[in-house]
Write an enzyme that holds these catalytic residues in place. Structure first.
Site, PDB file in Angstrom:
ATOM      1  N   HIS A  58       0.822  -1.231   0.000  1.00  0.00           N
ATOM      2  CA  HIS A  58       0.000   0.000   0.000  1.00  0.00           C
ATOM      3  C   HIS A  58       0.850   1.273   0.000  1.00  0.00           C
ATOM      4  O   HIS A  58       0.333   2.354  -0.274  1.00  0.00           O
ATOM      5  CB  HIS A  58      -0.929   0.029   1.221  1.00  0.00           C
ATOM      6  CG  HIS A  58      -1.992  -1.024   1.209  1.00  0.00           C
ATOM      7  ND1 HIS A  58      -2.917  -1.114   0.182  1.00  0.00           N
ATOM      8  CD2 HIS A  58      -2.277  -2.033   2.076  1.00  0.00           C
ATOM      9  CE1 HIS A  58      -3.730  -2.141   0.433  1.00  0.00           C
ATOM     10  NE2 HIS A  58      -3.356  -2.717   1.565  1.00  0.00           N
ATOM     11  N   ASP A  92      -2.621 -10.463  -2.324  1.00  0.00           N
ATOM     12  CA  ASP A  92      -3.217 -10.008  -1.069  1.00  0.00           C
ATOM     13  C   ASP A  92      -4.703  -9.710  -1.309  1.00  0.00           C
ATOM     14  O   ASP A  92      -5.108  -9.419  -2.436  1.00  0.00           O
ATOM     15  CB  ASP A  92      -2.489  -8.727  -0.613  1.00  0.00           C
ATOM     16  CG  ASP A  92      -2.900  -8.277   0.774  1.00  0.00           C
ATOM     17  OD1 ASP A  92      -2.190  -8.636   1.733  1.00  0.00           O
ATOM     18  OD2 ASP A  92      -3.928  -7.560   0.898  1.00  0.00           O
ATOM     19  N   HIS A 146      -6.289  -7.157  -0.531  1.00  0.00           N
ATOM     20  CA  HIS A 146      -6.493  -5.746  -0.876  1.00  0.00           C
ATOM     21  C   HIS A 146      -5.668  -5.337  -2.096  1.00  0.00           C
ATOM     22  O   HIS A 146      -4.567  -5.848  -2.298  1.00  0.00           O
ATOM     23  CB  HIS A 146      -6.089  -4.862   0.306  1.00  0.00           C
ATOM     24  CG  HIS A 146      -6.789  -5.216   1.577  1.00  0.00           C
ATOM     25  ND1 HIS A 146      -6.239  -6.073   2.511  1.00  0.00           N
ATOM     26  CD2 HIS A 146      -8.004  -4.847   2.049  1.00  0.00           C
ATOM     27  CE1 HIS A 146      -7.103  -6.217   3.518  1.00  0.00           C
ATOM     28  NE2 HIS A 146      -8.174  -5.498   3.265  1.00  0.00           N
ATOM     29  N   ASP A 159      -4.689 -12.729   3.819  1.00  0.00           N
ATOM     30  CA  ASP A 159      -5.984 -12.185   4.255  1.00  0.00           C
ATOM     31  C   ASP A 159      -7.103 -12.545   3.285  1.00  0.00           C
ATOM     32  O   ASP A 159      -8.227 -12.061   3.408  1.00  0.00           O
ATOM     33  CB  ASP A 159      -5.908 -10.670   4.512  1.00  0.00           C
ATOM     34  CG  ASP A 159      -5.143  -9.908   3.453  1.00  0.00           C
ATOM     35  OD1 ASP A 159      -4.735 -10.529   2.444  1.00  0.00           O
ATOM     36  OD2 ASP A 159      -4.956  -8.688   3.622  1.00  0.00           O
TER      37      ASP A 159
HETATM   38 ZN   LIG Z   1      -4.378  -7.008   2.692  1.00  0.00          ZN
END
Ligand SMILES: [Zn+2]
Length: 321
Positions: free
Chosen positions: A140, A176, A178, A265
């Site tokens: 991120h 991931d 996200h 995740d």
């Molecule tokens: Zn994540």
């Protein structure tokens, strides 16, 4: 298979974040990585390698100097046992309220870069698969902002390191839950890195600001960015369609090195992500990707349930080679 790991991360323990105006517990804890390490050793993956030290210029090649200096100063001015959390957007170099700065944030994030670069240098020297078991995660982090528990973009810095040392074609496959908004942003205008991501639909899930199918890259980078967003509760049946598509893309592009930003995740027992993958699905993912037979650097990203992280990692790596 070599696992590059450093125990320094266990001194790094953020405790809180702000969610919808309230303090909540921060899930980015040492246990999420150490549970993986213990389970891997138990299953025979005991070739743990400590990181070497790399000059800071590899960080500066990806992140803006003003951001790196800000993170360093903010860390050193934060007293031990206190956490600085951004509360007003646009005021500081962070894009959310979930990424606290502690007195040892800079030191730990830099060490995670060293772990990842050590793993990249091992791949460069001809080893097939290397696992950078790191935290804090990286995908991120943008050129000039931290966010999503990420400070330095480990995978992007590793890709840049390999490019500088002569690797021509790199794919970063981001698994991931996200979208890796930071990695996408860093390579959005270049054809040196092809970024492919399978993630929860950003219309519903963090980081909201990026991850749509329509984001395909710009300028020389057009066609070198592929987003495959999926709905909540995507299970193996749904997930495997996206994965097969991604694997075909990688096979056709045929990179010199594959970097996997691996988050657990996506597991149905994860408290943060909202997919429904199960332990054995990580073996299936690994089997599909390892058929490509590419030199592969696996970089740990998210995954917030230590128990499911551990079983997902063992399933993944037991089926990778
Ligand atoms: Zn994540």
């Amino acid at each position: 298979m070599k696992i590059v790991y450093d125990s320094l991360h266990s001194n790094y323990r953020p405790t809180k974040e702000i969610d919808n105006g309230r303090f909540i517990e921060n899930p980015e804890k040492p246990e999420r990585i150490d549970a993986i390490k213990e389970a891997m050793i138990l299953h025979g993956f005991d070739n743990l390698t400590p990181p070497g030290k790399f000059p800071a210029n590899y960080v500066y090649m990806v992140h803006e100097e003003s951001y790196v200096e800000w993170l360093k100063a903010k860390s050193s001015s934060t007293p031990e046992n206190e956490e600085y959390i951004l509360e007003v957007f646009g005021y500081d170099m962070c894009f959310d309220t979930g990424t606290p700065i502690l007195h040892n944030t800079f030191e730990t994030a830099k060490r995670a870069v060293d772990v990842t670069l050590t793993a990249a240098s091992i791949v460069e020297s001809g080893t097939d698969t290397v696992y950078a078991l790191v935290r804090p995660p990286g995908h991120h982090a943008t050129r000039n902002l931290c966010g999503g528990y990420c400070y330095f973009n480990n995978a992007a810095i590793a890709a840049n390191y390999l490019i500088k040392r002569g690797t021509d074609r790199i794919v970063i496959l981001d698994l991931d839950f996200h979208h890796g908004n930071g990695t996408q942003e860093i390579f959005y205008n270049t054809d040196l890195v092809y970024y492919i991501s399978i993630h929860g639909d950003p219309k519903i899930f963090y980081p909201w600001i990026s991850g749509k199918e329509s984001e395909v890259g710009e300028g020389p980078g057009e066609g070198f960015n592929l987003n495959l967003p999926l709905p909540p509760h995507a299970n193996w049946e749904r997930y495997s369609e996206a994965l097969s598509y991604a694997v075909r893309e990688i096979r056709d592009y045929y990179p010199d090195v594959l970097i996997i930003s691996l988050g657990f995740d996506t597991h149905k027992e994860d408290p943060v992500g909202k997919f429904d993958l199960e332990d054995e699905d990580y073996a299936r993912i690994a089997k599909q990707i390892s058929k490509l037979k590419l030199p592969t650097l696996v970089v740990q990203e998210g995954g917030y349930n230590p128990k499911s992280n551990a079983s997902a990692a063992v399933n993944f790596f037991s089926s990778f080679e």
